[in-house]
Scaffold this motif. Structure first.
Motif, PDB file in Angstrom:
ATOM      1  N   CYS A 136      16.617 -51.204 -44.401  1.00 32.11           N
ATOM      2  CA  CYS A 136      15.888 -52.115 -45.275  1.00 32.11           C
ATOM      3  C   CYS A 136      14.833 -52.879 -44.483  1.00 32.11           C
TER       4      CYS A 136
ATOM      5  N   SER B 211      11.073 -37.183 -48.823  1.00 30.60           N
ATOM      6  CA  SER B 211      11.870 -38.119 -48.011  1.00 30.60           C
ATOM      7  C   SER B 211      13.095 -38.643 -48.764  1.00 30.60           C
TER       8      SER B 211
ATOM      9  N   ALA C 153       7.921 -42.835 -44.016  1.00 34.47           N
ATOM     10  CA  ALA C 153       7.507 -42.045 -42.838  1.00 34.47           C
ATOM     11  C   ALA C 153       7.686 -42.828 -41.543  1.00 34.47           C
TER      12      ALA C 153
ATOM     13  N   ARG D  21       1.595 -52.505 -48.988  1.00 31.94           N
ATOM     14  CA  ARG D  21       2.807 -53.106 -48.423  1.00 31.94           C
ATOM     15  C   ARG D  21       2.695 -53.149 -46.891  1.00 31.94           C
TER      16      ARG D  21
ATOM     17  N   CYS E 104       6.460 -37.413 -47.319  1.00 33.37           N
ATOM     18  CA  CYS E 104       6.760 -38.856 -47.381  1.00 33.37           C
ATOM     19  C   CYS E 104       5.668 -39.485 -48.231  1.00 33.37           C
TER      20      CYS E 104
HETATM   21  P1  NAP Z   1       4.206 -44.889 -49.828  1.00 35.40           P
HETATM   22  O1  NAP Z   1       4.336 -46.179 -49.130  1.00 35.40           O
HETATM   23  O2  NAP Z   1       3.601 -44.847 -51.185  1.00 35.40           O
HETATM   24  O3  NAP Z   1       3.462 -43.918 -48.838  1.00 35.40           O
HETATM   25  C1  NAP Z   1       3.056 -42.655 -49.249  1.00 35.40           C
HETATM   26  C2  NAP Z   1       2.252 -42.064 -48.129  1.00 35.40           C
HETATM   27  O4  NAP Z   1       1.908 -40.737 -48.480  1.00 35.40           O
HETATM   28  C3  NAP Z   1       0.945 -42.802 -47.878  1.00 35.40           C
HETATM   29  O5  NAP Z   1       0.691 -42.814 -46.516  1.00 35.40           O
HETATM   30  C4  NAP Z   1      -0.062 -41.947 -48.642  1.00 35.40           C
HETATM   31  O6  NAP Z   1      -1.367 -42.047 -48.153  1.00 35.40           O
HETATM   32  C5  NAP Z   1       0.510 -40.579 -48.348  1.00 35.40           C
HETATM   33  N1  NAP Z   1       0.079 -39.566 -49.296  1.00 35.40           N
HETATM   34  C6  NAP Z   1       0.324 -39.518 -50.616  1.00 35.40           C
HETATM   35  N2  NAP Z   1      -0.227 -38.419 -51.145  1.00 35.40           N
HETATM   36  C7  NAP Z   1      -0.830 -37.758 -50.129  1.00 35.40           C
HETATM   37  C8  NAP Z   1      -1.588 -36.581 -50.043  1.00 35.40           C
HETATM   38  N3  NAP Z   1      -1.830 -35.831 -51.125  1.00 35.40           N
HETATM   39  N4  NAP Z   1      -2.066 -36.201 -48.828  1.00 35.40           N
HETATM   40  C9  NAP Z   1      -1.821 -36.959 -47.749  1.00 35.40           C
HETATM   41  N5  NAP Z   1      -1.122 -38.096 -47.765  1.00 35.40           N
HETATM   42  C10 NAP Z   1      -0.631 -38.491 -48.949  1.00 35.40           C
HETATM   43  O7  NAP Z   1       5.642 -44.162 -50.009  1.00 35.40           O
HETATM   44  P2  NAP Z   1       6.998 -44.463 -49.247  1.00 35.40           P
HETATM   45  O8  NAP Z   1       6.767 -44.470 -47.806  1.00 35.40           O
HETATM   46  O9  NAP Z   1       8.017 -43.561 -49.775  1.00 35.40           O
HETATM   47  O10 NAP Z   1       7.325 -45.930 -49.685  1.00 35.40           O
HETATM   48  C11 NAP Z   1       7.226 -46.312 -51.055  1.00 35.40           C
HETATM   49  C12 NAP Z   1       7.803 -47.695 -51.244  1.00 35.40           C
HETATM   50  O11 NAP Z   1       9.220 -47.583 -51.154  1.00 35.40           O
HETATM   51  C13 NAP Z   1       7.429 -48.706 -50.189  1.00 35.40           C
HETATM   52  O12 NAP Z   1       6.215 -49.314 -50.406  1.00 35.40           O
HETATM   53  C14 NAP Z   1       8.584 -49.675 -50.272  1.00 35.40           C
HETATM   54  O13 NAP Z   1       8.404 -50.566 -51.326  1.00 35.40           O
HETATM   55  C15 NAP Z   1       9.738 -48.762 -50.593  1.00 35.40           C
HETATM   56  N6  NAP Z   1      10.438 -48.419 -49.348  1.00 35.40           N
HETATM   57  C16 NAP Z   1      11.189 -49.388 -48.777  1.00 35.40           C
HETATM   58  C17 NAP Z   1      11.842 -49.115 -47.616  1.00 35.40           C
HETATM   59  C18 NAP Z   1      12.671 -50.157 -47.009  1.00 35.40           C
HETATM   60  O14 NAP Z   1      12.887 -51.232 -47.426  1.00 35.40           O
HETATM   61  N7  NAP Z   1      13.247 -49.836 -45.953  1.00 35.40           N
HETATM   62  C19 NAP Z   1      11.746 -47.879 -47.008  1.00 35.40           C
HETATM   63  C20 NAP Z   1      11.003 -46.911 -47.619  1.00 35.40           C
HETATM   64  C21 NAP Z   1      10.348 -47.179 -48.794  1.00 35.40           C
HETATM   65  P3  NAP Z   1      -2.387 -43.161 -48.739  1.00 35.40           P
HETATM   66  O15 NAP Z   1      -1.965 -44.433 -48.091  1.00 35.40           O
HETATM   67  O16 NAP Z   1      -3.716 -42.692 -48.350  1.00 35.40           O
HETATM   68  O17 NAP Z   1      -2.186 -43.169 -50.229  1.00 35.40           O
END
Ligand code: NAP
Length: 497
Positions: free
Chosen positions: A58, A162, A185, A291, A338
């Motif tokens: 988290c 992921s 990621a 974020r 991711c």
């Molecule tokens: P994310 O923050 O939405 O990141 C997605 C990543 O994929 C971004 O770097 C995005 O690039 C890239 N991407 C998407 N489509 C792509 C494409 N077609 N080609 C290349 N790159 C692409 O997703 P996430 O990491 O799964 O996290 C989502 C949310 O989940 C977080 O913001 C957070 O709220 C929550 N989360 C929380 C935790 C925690 O508390 N530990 C951990 C993981 C996730 P761009 O930036 O250019 O769009």
């Protein structure tokens, strides 16, 4: 074995994650015993059950990551790993004695409001059921989003998201690609890099990353938190109020974000020595717009000999490789997406049909995802959504929002029972006014003006995700069920008051 759903329950909760568990506990406490919780998974936990990727933990401090009414005194660290959170959610469900209300392996496929009976007709993989009130507790980050990349179906190796980690794939000695550099990621890459022969990290937009002040709680500290009455509460409050002070930097006093951005820049300089890498990870937007990520090992992982950061856009995936716009082709055995979640398009809204058969997704296509206080929607009587539109926080724990909504929904159900109401539905004019004010507030914030595209904004550029004030301000607006904001229908004549 999956238990058969009852033919009717007063309250039907979709989702057995933090929101579903919390509501189940509070409904029981309030004497509403006739409810079910349905979930497509095999146990409770929601996103914490599903996200089992290496390094999952988290990024909100542990002290804020349990229900205020059921504090976890067992956390081992200041930022908790996924297995501890999952174990907390399992035990809190069992200790509250609500587990019998849960129906697992039950996928909800359609929810339709019936105007004749004032009930929701619910179709699931585990049979049909009806309910007087429908609560969406399925979360906004539960449907994995896969990118549309040319040739993706031609890839002969393994591809997974992921949130659906392939634990059968042996990483040892393999060539892997990670696409995306978001919150997931940056936890995965440092954790797996040393097992791989080679890792390519595909970055479309560099994120801002700040240090993670993570540490193991010492024996004495854990004992004190367990034994000294009020200490845990005090500790939690100090972190909670500290976090609330971040809000001005995101909203009306954005210059306050400058020291944070300077700290993040120092983090880059400290974590990376090669000038070309330092340049490549420099985010092209103001800190806070997306974020803010927390990690101490992200930049060191990118510096490893066997890790390449690829910034040229992906053009195509072939049978065994990824091609980029600079003409390179990089061979891989597996690809991990991711790439985030369907956050603004709410896939659950495709399954919901309100008054006159109006589909919630269709309603939101025109208006943008919106709700009264992020919870109820005109045209969709007796429907409540937890973590609905404009309830996401960028600065503190979502459990604060979830608890505020649970209190509001429980009070609404109490009110309905007391007056023998068959339906409640928020007034359209008040819902429009509420959302108009939100849009005005959001217009000035870093999320809308910081120069980035993020999952906070929908395809039309509207911010339908973020709550732009403190969590305390949200809790205040949810403290009482404001019946005057609703059209009410009673049991006897089904006429609107
Ligand atoms: P994310 O923050 O939405 O990141 C997605 C990543 O994929 C971004 O770097 C995005 O690039 C890239 N991407 C998407 N489509 C792509 C494409 N077609 N080609 C290349 N790159 C692409 O997703 P996430 O990491 O799964 O996290 C989502 C949310 O989940 C977080 O913001 C957070 O709220 C929550 N989360 C929380 C935790 C925690 O508390 N530990 C951990 C993981 C996730 P761009 O930036 O250019 O769009």
């Amino acid at each position: 074995m999956t238990n058969q759903l009852p033919a009717y329950s007063k309250v039907f909760i979709l989702g057995a994650g933090i929101a579903g568990i919390g509501l189940a506990i509070k409904l029981k406490e309030a004497g509403h015993d006739d409810y079910v919780v349905a979930d497509r998974g095999h146990t409770v936990g929601g996103t914490w059950r599903d996200n089992t990727y290496p390094g999952a933990s988290c990024d909100v401090p542990s002290q804020l990551y349990s229900f205020s009414f059921a504090p976890n005194k067992q956390w081992s660290r200041s930022f908790s790993p996924q297995p501890e959170i999952q174990s907390y959610l399992e035990s809190v469900t069992n200790e509250a004695g609500v587990r019998d209300h849960f129906y697992f392996n039950t996928e909800v496929t359609k929810m339709r409001w019936d105007e004749d009976t004032h009930k929701w007709l619910i179709t699931t993989s585990n049979g049909e059921t009806t309910s007087s009130a429908l609560i969406l507790a399925s979360g906004s980050l539960s449907a994995p989003k896969l990118p549309e990349i040319e040739g993706i179906n031609d890839f002969a190796g393994e591809i997974w998201h992921s949130a659906e980690w392939n634990h059968d794939f042996d990483l040892a000695g393999k060539r892997l690609a990670v696409i995306g550099t978001g919150a997931s990621a940056i936890q995965i890459v440092p954790e797996i890099a040393d097992q791989l022969d080679h890792l390519d990290v595909y970055q479309r937009t560099a994120p801002w990353v700040i240090p993670r002040h993570d540490r193991e709680y010492g024996k004495a500290e854990r004992a004190a938190l367990k034994m000294i009455p009020g200490l845990g509460k005090l500790y939690r409050s100090s972190i909670r109020f500290g976090r609330e002070t971040y809000v001005p930097a995101f909203t009306f006093a954005k210059q306050l974000g400058k020291p944070l951005q300077a700290m993040a820049e120092r983090h880059i300089a400290k974590g990376l020595t090669k000038p070309e890498l330092r340049k490549a990870v420099q985010p092209p937007f103001q800190i806070g717009c997306k974020r803010i990520l927390v990690s101490n090992d992200w930049y060191p992982a990118l510096s490893r000999q066997n890790v390449d950061l690829v910034t040229s856009p992906i053009t195509r995936i072939t049978k065994d490789a990824i091609q980029t716009a600079d003409g390179s082709t990089r061979q891989v055995d597996a690809i991990v997406m991711c790439t985030g979640f369907h956050a603004t398009d709410h896939p659950v809204a495709d399954l919901i049909f309100g008054r006159k058969g109006l589909q919630l997704a269709e309603h939101w296509r025109w208006h943008g995802a919106s709700a009264y206080k992020g919870t109820t929607v005109p045209g969709f009587p007796n429907l409540f959504q937890i973590t609905g539109p404009n309830t996401v926080l960028g600065h503190t724990s979502m459990i604060e929002i979830i608890e505020a909504q649970i209190g509001y929904i429980t009070a609404a159900l109490d009110y309905m029972s007391a007056l023998d109401l068959t339906s409640i539905e928020p007034k359209e004019n008040l819902t429009l006014a509420y959302n108009h004010e939100l849009r005005l507030d959001l217009g000035k914030t870093i999320w809308n003006t910081g120069g980035c595209a993020s999952w906070y904004l929908d395809d039309a550029g509207r911010n339908t995700t973020i709550w732009p004030k403190t969590a305390i301000a949200y809790a205040k607006q949810m403290a009482k069920f404001d019946a005057a904001a609703y059209n009410l229908t009673d049991r006897n004549d089904l006429t609107t008051h």
